[in-house]
Design an enzyme around this catalytic site. Structure first.
Site, PDB file in Angstrom:
ATOM      1  N   GLU A  91      40.184  53.263  40.856  1.00 51.02           N
ATOM      2  CA  GLU A  91      40.353  52.687  41.413  1.00 51.02           C
ATOM      3  C   GLU A  91      40.285  54.270  42.739  1.00 51.02           C
ATOM      4  O   GLU A  91      40.243  54.050  44.821  1.00 51.02           O
ATOM      5  CB  GLU A  91      41.151  52.115  42.468  1.00 51.02           C
ATOM      6  CG  GLU A  91      41.465  50.893  43.461  1.00 51.02           C
ATOM      7  CD  GLU A  91      41.565  49.623  43.778  1.00 51.02           C
ATOM      8  OE1 GLU A  91      41.219  48.025  44.519  1.00 51.02           O
ATOM      9  OE2 GLU A  91      42.654  48.974  42.963  1.00 51.02           O
TER      10      GLU A  91
ATOM     11  N   LYS B 139      50.686  42.903  43.732  1.00 50.14           N
ATOM     12  CA  LYS B 139      50.805  42.548  42.469  1.00 50.14           C
ATOM     13  C   LYS B 139      51.782  43.337  41.939  1.00 50.14           C
ATOM     14  O   LYS B 139      52.411  42.706  40.868  1.00 50.14           O
ATOM     15  CB  LYS B 139      49.481  43.163  41.434  1.00 50.14           C
ATOM     16  CG  LYS B 139      47.799  43.016  41.638  1.00 50.14           C
ATOM     17  CD  LYS B 139      46.889  43.239  41.182  1.00 50.14           C
ATOM     18  CE  LYS B 139      45.451  42.463  40.918  1.00 50.14           C
ATOM     19  NZ  LYS B 139      45.347  42.552  41.939  1.00 50.14           N
TER      20      LYS B 139
ATOM     21  N   HIS C 247      43.303  46.713  44.325  1.00 50.42           N
ATOM     22  CA  HIS C 247      43.002  45.482  43.145  1.00 50.42           C
ATOM     23  C   HIS C 247      43.981  46.252  42.636  1.00 50.42           C
ATOM     24  O   HIS C 247      45.091  44.892  41.961  1.00 50.42           O
ATOM     25  CB  HIS C 247      42.245  46.090  42.180  1.00 50.42           C
ATOM     26  CG  HIS C 247      41.754  45.233  41.322  1.00 50.42           C
ATOM     27  ND1 HIS C 247      42.179  43.480  41.144  1.00 50.42           N
ATOM     28  CD2 HIS C 247      41.654  45.073  39.519  1.00 50.42           C
ATOM     29  CE1 HIS C 247      41.940  42.947  40.325  1.00 50.42           C
ATOM     30  NE2 HIS C 247      41.394  44.316  39.196  1.00 50.42           N
TER      31      HIS C 247
ATOM     32  N   PHE D 257      36.979  42.155  34.312  1.00 45.93           N
ATOM     33  CA  PHE D 257      36.590  42.673  32.250  1.00 45.93           C
ATOM     34  C   PHE D 257      34.926  42.283  33.214  1.00 45.93           C
ATOM     35  O   PHE D 257      34.372  41.245  34.026  1.00 45.93           O
ATOM     36  CB  PHE D 257      36.713  41.930  31.947  1.00 45.93           C
ATOM     37  CG  PHE D 257      38.232  42.192  31.801  1.00 45.93           C
ATOM     38  CD1 PHE D 257      39.256  43.607  32.432  1.00 45.93           C
ATOM     39  CD2 PHE D 257      39.392  41.354  30.773  1.00 45.93           C
ATOM     40  CE1 PHE D 257      40.610  43.862  31.622  1.00 45.93           C
ATOM     41  CE2 PHE D 257      40.367  41.854  29.847  1.00 45.93           C
ATOM     42  CZ  PHE D 257      40.950  43.131  30.849  1.00 45.93           C
TER      43      PHE D 257
ATOM     44  N   HIS E  85      49.863  40.270  38.390  1.00 45.36           N
ATOM     45  CA  HIS E  85      48.101  39.731  38.177  1.00 45.36           C
ATOM     46  C   HIS E  85      47.938  38.155  38.405  1.00 45.36           C
ATOM     47  O   HIS E  85      47.936  37.754  37.052  1.00 45.36           O
ATOM     48  CB  HIS E  85      47.851  40.787  37.205  1.00 45.36           C
ATOM     49  CG  HIS E  85      45.785  40.904  37.472  1.00 45.36           C
ATOM     50  ND1 HIS E  85      45.434  39.755  38.072  1.00 45.36           N
ATOM     51  CD2 HIS E  85      45.221  41.815  36.719  1.00 45.36           C
ATOM     52  CE1 HIS E  85      43.643  40.295  38.319  1.00 45.36           C
ATOM     53  NE2 HIS E  85      44.009  41.924  37.415  1.00 45.36           N
TER      54      HIS E  85
ATOM     55  N   CYS F 224      38.552  38.657  37.064  1.00 46.96           N
ATOM     56  CA  CYS F 224      39.455  38.903  38.084  1.00 46.96           C
ATOM     57  C   CYS F 224      39.013  39.245  39.366  1.00 46.96           C
ATOM     58  O   CYS F 224      39.750  39.397  40.364  1.00 46.96           O
ATOM     59  CB  CYS F 224      40.710  40.353  37.313  1.00 46.96           C
ATOM     60  SG  CYS F 224      41.520  39.931  36.378  1.00 46.96           S
TER      61      CYS F 224
END
Length: 420
Positions: free
Chosen positions: A320, A341, A309, A406, A346, A171
């Site tokens: 975050e 998002k 994010h 990830f 996403h 991502c």
């Protein structure tokens, strides 16, 4: 005659064009308008029958006709992720009024971020292989599905012969592609880079895979409310698709041709949590933000907006938030933070491209898009997330975009208003 590199002790990089294909709309202006109106692009999946899956919703791109960008013959062998990448790149070059010719092609490159490539066709081809025969495999299969075709096809269509690469860091892919393209220009390897991210993997294998990780929202009965970053009732992210592509250009090069400038890129950092294959780590993302601020040579207090994010998962949103508090201290309470998002879903490898475009557009239009569906704030998420309604914000001088992937991959970009 080949154009010689622009020599400069300090090469500055600006954004002169933006192209967006999103679940909200086809086109940059249309997507931006929908974001500012707080619209959701999430719906019940139509690409396949998802009724047997726990998650039956996604943020699909609608009303996209690849024949607007490819010949009829070519369009049959182009996967969605490639089609979106090429379309958004064409939009971006047209927006920038960038003309690519044999005289400048070697000084114009392409960096794309893509996490999966043609996953849907891989699924379909494997099923066909098991049910029929290996001899029936389409000869276009391999060049259709490999991730680097996002950058390769852009270059082929636009005739850009400079540096070319596809970055795959989950991502964080799109943000890494933009950050590395920024460095390519700064070190004089190119004058212009077409950079961003793309993804299109709304398929049974993708949805089942993320669902198996318990990462996806199961709010199937009200798709438009499923993505709710920082809300107490969030239950996972929603898979989206699309592309966000920027034209990055050396400042003098842009000024010489009287280009429109959305914003300047002034900072970029990347690092790794070195912690877990999928869970976020506050220290890693905080360190990445600190390094980006150092790269831009600015203090935390100068940042006014962060496009987070903000995936709508319990772990990510709290982590975050803690990272932002660790980096910005008392100033964290004065920051506007939003997660688009909540509207686009996403985009995975494409997220950093689209969300970097949002930062540049926020600076340019003096508006911060909202975090929709933020009805009951999580006590652990206690920042100003611009809930539900877009906010007019005069003179945004600095904006930040966070992208975390990830494997602990982190990326942070900082954008500056050229009027300051």
């Amino acid at each position: 005659m080949t154009r010689l590199p622009l020599k400069s002790v300090h090469r500055r990089v600006v954004i002169t064009g933006i192209g967006i294909i999103s679940p909200l709309a086809i086109g940059t202006n249309e997507t931006w308008t929908a974001l500012c109106q707080g619209k959701s692009g999430i719906q019940t999946i139509t690409r396949f029958d998802a009724s047997a899956l726990d998650t039956q919703i996604a943020a699909e791109v609608n009303n996209f006709d690849r024949r607007d960008f490819f010949s009829n013959k070519e369009s049959r062998n182009v996967e969605n992720f490639v089609a979106y990448a090429v379309a958004a790149s064409r939009m971006a070059t047209e927006d920038a009024k960038l003309h690519i010719s044999e005289h400048n092609a070697h000084r114009i490159g392409v960096f794309s971020g893509c996490g999966f490539g043609g996953l849907h066709r891989i699924e379909q081809t494997h099923i066909k292989l098991l049910e029929q025969s290996a001899n029936r495999t389409n000869p276009f299969f391999i060049p259709s599905v490999i991730s680097n075709m996002s950058a390769g096809r852009i270059a082929i269509h636009l005739k850009a012969k400079g540096p070319n690469a596809t970055i795959s860091t989950a991502c964080a892919s799109g943000a890494h592609a933009i950050g590395e393209a920024f460095h390519v220009i700064k070190r004089s390897d190119a004058d212009v880079m077409i950079a961003g991210g793309v993804e299109s993997v709304i398929s049974p294998l993708c949805i089942a895979g993320f669902s198996g990780m318990r990462a996806l929202s199961k709010r199937n009965h009200e798709p438009e409310k499923a993505s709710r970053p920082f809300d107490l009732d969030r239950d996972g992210f929603v898979v989206g698709e699309g592309a966000g592509i920027l034209i990055l250009e050396e400042l003098t090069h842009a000024l010489d041709r009287h280009a429109k400038i959305y914003a300047e890129i002034v900072g970029f950092a990347m690092n790794c949590d070195a912690y877990h294959i999928s869970a976020p780590d506050t220290d890693g993302s905080a360190s990445c933000m600190k390094q980006a601020l150092e790269s831009a040579n600015i203090s935390p207090e100068t940042i006014q907006y962060i496009n987070a994010h903000g995936t709508s998962t319990c772990l990510n949103d709290a982590s975050e938030t803690n990272a932002i508090r660790a980096v910005f201290g008392d100033h964290a309470g004065s920051l506007a933070v939003s997660s688009t998002k909540s509207m686009t879903g996403h985009l995975l490898g494409g997220a950093g491209g689209l969300e970097s475009a949002v930062c540049a557009l926020s600076i340019f239009h003096e508006t911060i898009p909202p975090t929709i569906n933020l009805d009951t704030p999580d006590p652990e998420c206690d920042l100003d997330y611009v809930p539900n309604i877009a906010r007019s914000q005069k003179k945004i001088v600095y904006a930040m975009n966070n992208s975390f992937g990830f494997g602990g991959a982190n990326a942070c970009l900082i954008f500056k208003n050229m009027d300051h």
